[in-house]
Design an enzyme around this catalytic site. Structure first.
Site, PDB file in Angstrom:
ATOM      1  N   GLN A 143     -10.358 -13.384  11.659  1.00 27.54           N
ATOM      2  CA  GLN A 143      -9.435 -14.062  10.744  1.00 27.54           C
ATOM      3  C   GLN A 143      -8.335 -14.723  11.576  1.00 27.54           C
ATOM      4  O   GLN A 143      -7.689 -14.063  12.394  1.00 27.54           O
ATOM      5  CB  GLN A 143      -8.783 -13.080   9.775  1.00 27.54           C
ATOM      6  N   ARG A 193      -4.817 -15.972  11.841  1.00 26.21           N
ATOM      7  CA  ARG A 193      -3.541 -15.741  11.160  1.00 26.21           C
ATOM      8  C   ARG A 193      -2.451 -16.390  11.988  1.00 26.21           C
ATOM      9  O   ARG A 193      -2.138 -15.970  13.075  1.00 26.21           O
ATOM     10  CB  ARG A 193      -3.287 -14.247  11.015  1.00 26.21           C
ATOM     11  N   THR A 225       3.623  -5.781  14.013  1.00 24.68           N
ATOM     12  CA  THR A 225       2.988  -7.110  13.969  1.00 24.68           C
ATOM     13  C   THR A 225       3.373  -7.874  12.714  1.00 24.68           C
ATOM     14  O   THR A 225       3.401  -9.091  12.705  1.00 24.68           O
ATOM     15  CB  THR A 225       1.451  -6.961  14.059  1.00 24.68           C
ATOM     16  N   VAL A 261      -5.011  -6.163  14.787  1.00 27.36           N
ATOM     17  CA  VAL A 261      -4.411  -7.294  15.495  1.00 27.36           C
ATOM     18  C   VAL A 261      -4.076  -6.847  16.924  1.00 27.36           C
ATOM     19  O   VAL A 261      -4.852  -7.065  17.852  1.00 27.36           O
ATOM     20  CB  VAL A 261      -3.155  -7.838  14.782  1.00 27.36           C
ATOM     21  N   MET A 319       2.379  31.551  20.143  1.00 28.59           N
ATOM     22  CA  MET A 319       3.338  30.910  19.244  1.00 28.59           C
ATOM     23  C   MET A 319       3.986  29.729  19.956  1.00 28.59           C
ATOM     24  O   MET A 319       5.179  29.541  19.914  1.00 28.59           O
ATOM     25  CB  MET A 319       4.378  31.915  18.769  1.00 28.59           C
ATOM     26  N   CYS A 330       3.523  33.755   4.554  1.00 32.05           N
ATOM     27  CA  CYS A 330       3.237  33.261   5.915  1.00 32.05           C
ATOM     28  C   CYS A 330       2.185  34.129   6.582  1.00 32.05           C
ATOM     29  O   CYS A 330       1.339  33.654   7.344  1.00 32.05           O
ATOM     30  CB  CYS A 330       4.524  33.240   6.740  1.00 32.05           C
TER      31      CYS A 330
HETATM   32  C1  LIG Z   1      -7.579  -7.928   6.252  1.00 35.60           C
HETATM   33  C2  LIG Z   1      -6.164  -8.328   6.060  1.00 35.60           C
HETATM   34  N1  LIG Z   1      -5.384  -7.579   5.251  1.00 35.60           N
HETATM   35  C3  LIG Z   1      -4.098  -7.927   5.070  1.00 35.60           C
HETATM   36  C4  LIG Z   1      -3.563  -9.044   5.671  1.00 35.60           C
HETATM   37  C5  LIG Z   1      -2.123  -9.440   5.426  1.00 35.60           C
HETATM   38  O1  LIG Z   1      -2.047 -10.796   5.157  1.00 35.60           O
HETATM   39  P1  LIG Z   1      -0.716 -11.558   5.543  1.00 35.60           P
HETATM   40  O2  LIG Z   1      -0.850 -12.978   5.144  1.00 35.60           O
HETATM   41  O3  LIG Z   1      -0.402 -11.287   6.933  1.00 35.60           O
HETATM   42  O4  LIG Z   1       0.382 -10.879   4.621  1.00 35.60           O
HETATM   43  P2  LIG Z   1       0.361 -10.895   3.058  1.00 35.60           P
HETATM   44  O5  LIG Z   1      -0.016 -12.276   2.654  1.00 35.60           O
HETATM   45  O6  LIG Z   1      -0.668  -9.885   2.647  1.00 35.60           O
HETATM   46  O7  LIG Z   1       1.746 -10.508   2.687  1.00 35.60           O
HETATM   47  C6  LIG Z   1      -4.401  -9.798   6.485  1.00 35.60           C
HETATM   48  N2  LIG Z   1      -3.919 -10.889   7.123  1.00 35.60           N
HETATM   49  N3  LIG Z   1      -5.687  -9.432   6.673  1.00 35.60           N
HETATM   50  C1  LIG Z   2      -1.476  -8.498   8.916  1.00 37.90           C
HETATM   51  C2  LIG Z   2      -1.099  -7.150   8.456  1.00 37.90           C
HETATM   52  N1  LIG Z   2      -1.163  -6.757   7.164  1.00 37.90           N
HETATM   53  C3  LIG Z   2      -0.765  -5.524   6.926  1.00 37.90           C
HETATM   54  S1  LIG Z   2      -0.282  -4.781   8.374  1.00 37.90           S
HETATM   55  C4  LIG Z   2      -0.638  -6.179   9.289  1.00 37.90           C
HETATM   56  C5  LIG Z   2      -0.446  -6.246  10.753  1.00 37.90           C
HETATM   57  C6  LIG Z   2      -1.493  -5.462  11.479  1.00 37.90           C
HETATM   58  O1  LIG Z   2      -1.319  -5.649  12.872  1.00 37.90           O
HETATM   59  P1  LIG Z   2      -1.569  -4.453  13.900  1.00 37.90           P
HETATM   60  O2  LIG Z   2      -3.032  -4.196  13.877  1.00 37.90           O
HETATM   61  O3  LIG Z   2      -1.108  -5.020  15.210  1.00 37.90           O
HETATM   62  O4  LIG Z   2      -0.741  -3.304  13.451  1.00 37.90           O
END
Ligand SMILES: Cc1ncc(COP(=O)(O)OP(=O)(O)O)c(N)n1
Ligand SMILES: Cc1ncsc1CCOP(=O)(O)O
Ligand SMILES: [Mg+2]
Length: 524
Positions: A38, A40, A137, A196, A281, A433
């Protein structure tokens, strides 16, 4: 289009390490086993986004991996992407569908049940559930939901063909917890993970992807193997199984690592020794890994929450080592801090047994039927304890123990009702406990038996209790409550002060025939 959502890369050029070109990183990730890409681009102009999307598509086509565009329908159309991913504040799905070619894959972001409900109404192809863990991220607009939160959203997908990936802070250190922990009570599991930074920020994205791929492949295999043959439980089998565990504990003296509260440390250690096991412990984070490699079990009792970091580490290492974890969320209903900490711990690792009184278990289940006052449960308890204990065991996907005048144990299917004990247990501090310590000790016994090869010549009984946490929990409760009855009957016990040493004595001298004759067990 059938898509393998297992390892879903979401790009983030701003995270690339110095000197790493975007396309070089993307190709390495594809070589490492990424199955969906994807694009982004939150800060790019349209032209730059378009160029990136075009170049990425060429690479994705080379590796036969679908390309999805985040947020931007126009870019998706321009590069003839395979799909789009839309958030709750992006273009609504039903409008996007009027603009996109039929068959375009559409995914949406979800982090609460209403989002999932809408996604089902919109007939999307998949949902991205998150954030599961903390992440830098993306600036999160709602709290992380944890693996148990993912599981509850997955449940809403039951009966649909909509796929689901988890996203947010997923990396090689928590991927197994994410995969194994993100399950609904109906057994609905994830179709994959979206990542990511664990890949994009890596200087070696191919090996980062391969590492995640390896965990994913191990996870899929784990669930392809036949589940255990369902156990047949009857009262005599259970009693004899507990006696078998008593034998194993005295024979093998397993290590019972207890991170517990300062009030009960000494008596818990002595109770462990009395049963024939070996207590430690330890609370220093530096020794959690080493301890997890010694056969036995882990008890996490958060009566005094002073070692949360060690509790998280110890539990994660115990999961890795497949050692039983018994969690005693003492006073979890008393403060928000305790509730939050319990959720944090249960998101970080998978418990084998959760044990508490009715007030504590009600708090964990977000039930108001039973109230807690400090560490105590108040009121008559649940109207239907058997159903409650079965449901919380299913929800938490572990054995649940609810202690009280009657003790209840369930693995989500079987419910065992135990009616031993003595009211004087309520007059000493930490009797609950002590139950946790005994349960952890018996679970260690069951775990040690599971280490014996399946073909071991052990009796049929050993095969029942081998690795069986329900049997471990029942054994621990029975040992403590039967010993309490014996102690209360002693002529040298005149009150709580003489009861506690007598209780340790009776654990030390507990004989199979005593347990067999006294145990009051019902299987429901
Ligand atoms: C698989 C996947 N899940 C969630 C996101 C989040 O999308 P993003 O555009 O970064 O944030 P929102 O639009 O959900 O607020 C993604 N990119 N991919
Ligand atoms: C795009 C997005 N949507 C929910 S959390 C996130 C960021 C995820 O990035 P990472 O895998 O680096 O935590
Ligand atoms: Mg978006």
């Amino acid at each position: 289009m059938t898509i393998d959502f297992s390892l879903y890369l979401v790009t983030g050029r701003e995270l690339l390490p110095p000197g790493k070109e975007y396309l070089e990183s993307l190709e390495e990730a594809l070589q490492g086993g990424v199955t969906v890409v994807q694009i982004r681009e939150k800060k790019s102009d349209t032209l730059e986004f378009l160029e990136i999307a075009r170049e990425s598509k060429i690479l994705c086509e080379k590796y036969k991996v679908p390309l999805i565009i985040n947020d931007r329908i126009d870019i998706a159309l321009a590069v003839q992407a395979d799909g789009v991913h839309l958030g709750q504040t992006d273009m609504p799905v039903h409008i996007a569908k009027t603009l996109l070619p039929a068959g375009t894959v559409i995914g949406v972001s979800c982090n609460d049940p209403d989002h999932v409900k809408k996604a089902i109404e919109d007939e999307v192809d998949y949902i991205g559930i998150g954030a599961v863990w903390g992440t830098t991220t993306k600036k999160l607009t709602s709290p992380v939901i944890g693996v148990r939160g993912v599981g509850s959203l997955l449940q809403a997908l039951d009966g649909t063909k909509i796929k689901a990936v988890a996203i947010g802070g997923i990396n090689s250190t928590n991927v197994l917890r994410t995969l194994h922990g993100s399950v609904s009570t109906s057994g609905h599991r994830l179709d994959g993970i979206a990542v990511v930074s664990d890949i994009v920020a890596s200087s070696a994205p191919r090996s980062a992807a391969k590492s995640l791929r390896y965990s994913l492949d191990a996870w899929v295999h784990h669930f392809n193997v036949q589940s255990r043959v369902p156990q047949i439980y009857d009262v005599e089998t259970i009693k004899n199984g507990v006696v078998e565990l008593m034998r194993v504990i005295r024979d093998k003296s397993p290590l019972i690592h207890q991170i517990t509260n300062v009030v009960v440390t000494n008596q818990s250690a002595n109770a462990t020794l009395a049963l024939g096991a070996s207590p430690i412990m330890a609370t220093a984070p530096e020794e959690m890994h080493d301890l997890s490699r010694i056969p036995g079990s882990l008890l996490i009792n958060f009566g005094t929450i002073t070692d949360k970091g060690s509790m998280i580490l110890a539990g994660q290492y115990a999961n890795e080592a497949q050692k039983p974890i018994v969690f005693d969320p003492v006073g979890v209903g008393a403060t928000q801090f305790r509730k939050t900490t319990a959720s944090e711990l249960l998101n970080a690792w998978q418990a084998s047994v959760i044990k508490g009184n009715a007030g504590e278990m009600a708090s964990l289940a977000n039930s108001n039927e039973v109230q807690a006052k400090g560490v105590d449960s108040v009121g008559p308890g649940f109207a239907d304890s058997a159903t409650f204990i079965r449901e919380i065991a299913k929800k938490e996907r572990c054995v649940a123990v609810m202690t009280g005048p009657t003790d209840w144990v369930s693995d989500g299917t079987i419910v065992v009702k135990l009616e031993n004990g003595h009211k004087i247990l309520g007059d000493i501090t930490g009797s609950g406990c002590l139950v946790g310590t005994c349960v952890a000790t018996f679970c260690a016994g069951a775990s040690l038996l599971s280490a014996a090869p399946e073909t071991s010549p052990g009796p049929e009984l050993a095969k029942l209790v081998r690795g069986n946490m329900l049997m471990g929990a029942v054994g621990g409760v029975l040992a403590l409550t039967v010993a309490a009855e014996c102690a209360a009957e002693r002529s040298d016990v005149h009150g709580s002060g003489t009861f506690l040493p007598a209780l340790i004595d009776e654990l030390y001298n507990l004989k199979p025939e005593t347990l067999l004759s006294r145990a009051k067990v019902q299987v429901l």
